[in-house]
Motif scaffolding. Structure first.
Motif, PDB file in Angstrom:
ATOM      1  N   ASP A 277     -46.320 -46.007   9.738  1.00 51.13           N
ATOM      2  CA  ASP A 277     -46.665 -46.781  10.925  1.00 51.13           C
ATOM      3  C   ASP A 277     -46.153 -45.824  12.204  1.00 51.13           C
ATOM      4  O   ASP A 277     -45.069 -45.167  12.069  1.00 51.13           O
ATOM      5  CB  ASP A 277     -45.619 -47.788  10.905  1.00 51.13           C
ATOM      6  CG  ASP A 277     -45.925 -48.872  12.320  1.00 51.13           C
ATOM      7  OD1 ASP A 277     -45.984 -48.280  13.457  1.00 51.13           O
ATOM      8  OD2 ASP A 277     -46.184 -49.982  11.970  1.00 51.13           O
ATOM      9  N   PRO A 278     -47.129 -45.228  12.855  1.00 50.94           N
ATOM     10  CA  PRO A 278     -46.936 -44.252  13.959  1.00 50.94           C
ATOM     11  C   PRO A 278     -45.975 -44.477  14.990  1.00 50.94           C
ATOM     12  O   PRO A 278     -45.156 -43.753  15.671  1.00 50.94           O
ATOM     13  CB  PRO A 278     -48.108 -44.237  14.826  1.00 50.94           C
ATOM     14  CG  PRO A 278     -49.141 -45.477  14.318  1.00 50.94           C
ATOM     15  CD  PRO A 278     -48.462 -45.731  13.071  1.00 50.94           C
ATOM     16  N   ARG A 279     -45.492 -45.948  15.005  1.00 48.95           N
ATOM     17  CA  ARG A 279     -44.187 -46.292  16.090  1.00 48.95           C
ATOM     18  C   ARG A 279     -42.940 -45.815  15.541  1.00 48.95           C
ATOM     19  O   ARG A 279     -42.005 -45.652  16.481  1.00 48.95           O
ATOM     20  CB  ARG A 279     -44.351 -47.786  16.236  1.00 48.95           C
ATOM     21  CG  ARG A 279     -45.647 -48.502  16.910  1.00 48.95           C
ATOM     22  CD  ARG A 279     -45.666 -50.014  16.958  1.00 48.95           C
ATOM     23  NE  ARG A 279     -45.862 -50.306  15.545  1.00 48.95           N
ATOM     24  CZ  ARG A 279     -45.889 -51.847  15.335  1.00 48.95           C
ATOM     25  NH1 ARG A 279     -45.620 -52.683  16.243  1.00 48.95           N
ATOM     26  NH2 ARG A 279     -46.053 -51.963  14.109  1.00 48.95           N
ATOM     27  N   PHE A 280     -42.972 -45.851  14.399  1.00 47.12           N
ATOM     28  CA  PHE A 280     -41.576 -45.425  13.416  1.00 47.12           C
ATOM     29  C   PHE A 280     -41.573 -44.214  12.394  1.00 47.12           C
ATOM     30  O   PHE A 280     -40.291 -44.209  12.012  1.00 47.12           O
ATOM     31  CB  PHE A 280     -41.197 -46.771  12.623  1.00 47.12           C
ATOM     32  CG  PHE A 280     -41.438 -48.133  13.493  1.00 47.12           C
ATOM     33  CD1 PHE A 280     -40.378 -48.402  14.504  1.00 47.12           C
ATOM     34  CD2 PHE A 280     -42.278 -49.093  13.384  1.00 47.12           C
ATOM     35  CE1 PHE A 280     -40.206 -49.642  15.223  1.00 47.12           C
ATOM     36  CE2 PHE A 280     -42.396 -50.238  13.924  1.00 47.12           C
ATOM     37  CZ  PHE A 280     -41.262 -50.497  15.027  1.00 47.12           C
ATOM     38  N   ALA A 281     -42.503 -43.782  12.313  1.00 43.08           N
ATOM     39  CA  ALA A 281     -42.633 -42.903  11.277  1.00 43.08           C
ATOM     40  C   ALA A 281     -41.648 -41.660  11.603  1.00 43.08           C
ATOM     41  O   ALA A 281     -40.895 -41.011  10.689  1.00 43.08           O
ATOM     42  CB  ALA A 281     -44.082 -42.271  11.190  1.00 43.08           C
ATOM     43  N   ASP A 282     -41.434 -41.077  12.948  1.00 45.68           N
ATOM     44  CA  ASP A 282     -40.478 -40.192  13.172  1.00 45.68           C
ATOM     45  C   ASP A 282     -39.143 -40.831  13.622  1.00 45.68           C
ATOM     46  O   ASP A 282     -38.251 -39.776  14.101  1.00 45.68           O
ATOM     47  CB  ASP A 282     -41.113 -39.166  14.390  1.00 45.68           C
ATOM     48  CG  ASP A 282     -41.274 -39.830  15.550  1.00 45.68           C
ATOM     49  OD1 ASP A 282     -41.015 -41.342  15.510  1.00 45.68           O
ATOM     50  OD2 ASP A 282     -41.657 -39.220  16.522  1.00 45.68           O
ATOM     51  N   ASN A 283     -38.844 -41.871  13.764  1.00 45.41           N
ATOM     52  CA  ASN A 283     -37.487 -42.452  13.769  1.00 45.41           C
ATOM     53  C   ASN A 283     -36.389 -41.894  12.873  1.00 45.41           C
ATOM     54  O   ASN A 283     -36.732 -41.912  11.619  1.00 45.41           O
ATOM     55  CB  ASN A 283     -37.535 -44.055  13.966  1.00 45.41           C
ATOM     56  CG  ASN A 283     -36.440 -44.493  14.455  1.00 45.41           C
ATOM     57  OD1 ASN A 283     -35.302 -44.862  13.922  1.00 45.41           O
ATOM     58  ND2 ASN A 283     -36.303 -45.067  15.665  1.00 45.41           N
TER      59      ASN A 283
END
Length: 424
Positions: free
Chosen positions: A104-110
């Motif tokens: 999910d691009p919203r959370f992938a780098d979290n």
């Protein structure tokens, strides 16, 4: 924790359009920086069970942090808002369900996904939305393995989020109740202090007023014994009236002092309203004569009330009618009573200058004067209103047919007033 430095670009987080109102609402709940809420752990444990995952948490999003108010499956803590997954979820229009956060691009780098803080894969959050629509945080469930939610599980998560908000509301109302009780206690202490001062003042008034009045009564009594005065019908009538008025004044002072010592509470008993009204007319007879007024006291009933307060009420009403008479015609004032299902309605009608409809509510307020041309303090009718309220009665201002003002005071039936006295 935050990872900003000269070598690392700081993370950002989405900010809701209503951020300032949201933070103000959050502050009103008094949970940020406060003790844990005892009812929340059970709710998050149930959320984990319903969703079939090992972890659940209530996250509150403040201006700069994510605060974990209760957690299941791990130890609750706090982190920077830019590191929070739920800081992203609070701007979404509905419940967020992510099977695999790495996709999910919203959370992938979290950092909760990349492994810097945790290795979250499955993530779902339901918003904690207050009654005005501001999102305070989320009820969140997660797992380190990809996962799915059935429609029933999603609905269960949403219902539990509402339960979390109910807990927050209960906490907020408990705080408001504590504040209100504290205010009541402080007010009670101030009233006790005020009543103590009032009792001291009452003793001083007793000394300053009753002693001179005792002298007046003594001299009037001596005057009545002088043969020449006793033989003169006019002189005897004047002395008798002076003695009667001074005696009533003595009794009134006694009643007022007793009233003050009780803290201002009315003392209910049976009152002959007609006798009270006739005594008032006699006491203001000088003003009546000066105004060349005609005052008629019709048959009035016995009611239950505070005799001193009812006397002040009638005297203020009659004095007002005299003061605001129509100088272009003979002043006429009538006191009548009528029984109704609610009780007795005392009407004090005059043919004076009247009170405009739009000004009638104002005249019952303290220090309100509609005319600066007529002497007065503006407290007479406000005092009447307080007396009416103390008796559980009602006061209506009407226009007298042909012009003037009619004051209608409806006193409850004796049983209702006795009940009022018991709770006063």
């Amino acid at each position: 924790m935050s990872r900003t430095s000269s070598f690392i670009t700081p993370r950002t987080f989405p900010v809701p359009d209503d951020e300032q109102e949201r933070l103000k609402s959050l502050a009103g709940y008094g949970i940020v920086g406060g003790p844990p809420l005892p009812d929340l752990p059970s709710v998050v444990e149930l959320a984990a069970y319903v969703c079939g995952v090992p972890n659940a948490v209530v996250n509150i999003i403040s201006a700069s942090q994510q605060l974990q108010m209760a957690a299941f499956g791990f130890e609750a803590s706090a982190c920077a808002r830019e590191d929070s997954m739920c800081a992203i979820s609070i701007v979404e229009p509905e419940t967020v369900v992510v099977r695999d956060a790495t996709q999910d691009p919203r959370f992938a780098d979290n950092p909760f996904v990349t492994g810097e803080i945790n290795k979250v894969r499955f993530y779902a959050s339901s918003q904690l939305r207050d009654s005005d629509g501001h999102v305070l945080g989320t009820l969140c469930v997660f797992d380190t393995e990809p996962h799915e939610l059935t429609e029933g599980q999603r609905e269960g998560l949403d219902k539990l989020a509402k339960m979390v908000l109910d807990v927050l509301e209960l906490h907020r109302h408990s705080q408001l109740l504590e504040q209100a009780l504290d205010k009541v206690h402080r007010t009670s202490r101030e009233l006790q202090r005020s009543n103590s001062s009032l009792q001291h003042f009452a003793g001083q008034v007793s000394h300053d007023l009753k002693n001179p009045l005792t002298g007046v009564l003594g001299f009037v009594a001596l005057l009545a014994d002088i043969p020449a005065v006793a033989a003169d019908p006019d002189g005897k009538r004047c002395v008798d009236r002076a003695l009667s008025s001074a005696t009533r004044m003595w009794r009134m002072i006694e009643d007022v002092l007793a009233h003050a010592s009780l803290g201002g509470r009315p003392s209910f008993a049976e009152v002959n309203l007609e006798s009270v009204a006739r005594n008032v007319v006699e006491d203001v007879s000088t003003a009546i004569a000066a105004a060349q007024a005609h005052v008629e006291v019709g048959p009035l009933p016995r009611v239950v009330g505070d005799a001193t307060q009812l006397r002040v009420l009638i005297q203020n009403m009659v004095s007002n009618s005299l003061k605001f008479r129509d100088r272009g015609r003979e002043c006429r004032i009538s006191l009548t009573a009528e029984e109704s299902p609610r009780g007795w309605t005392l009407s004090i009608a005059d043919n004076g200058i009247g009170i405009p409809v739009q000004d009638r509510p104002k005249v019952l307020e303290m220090f309100t004067r509609l005319s600066t041309d007529i002497e007065g303090s503006g407290i007479g009718l406000a005092t009447c209103q307080r007396i009416v309220e103390a008796h559980g009665a009602s006061l209506v201002i009407d226009e007298t047919p042909g012009g003037g003002t009619t004051m209608r005071i409806t006193l409850p039936k004796p049983a209702d007033q006795v009940a009022l006295a018991l709770v006063s």
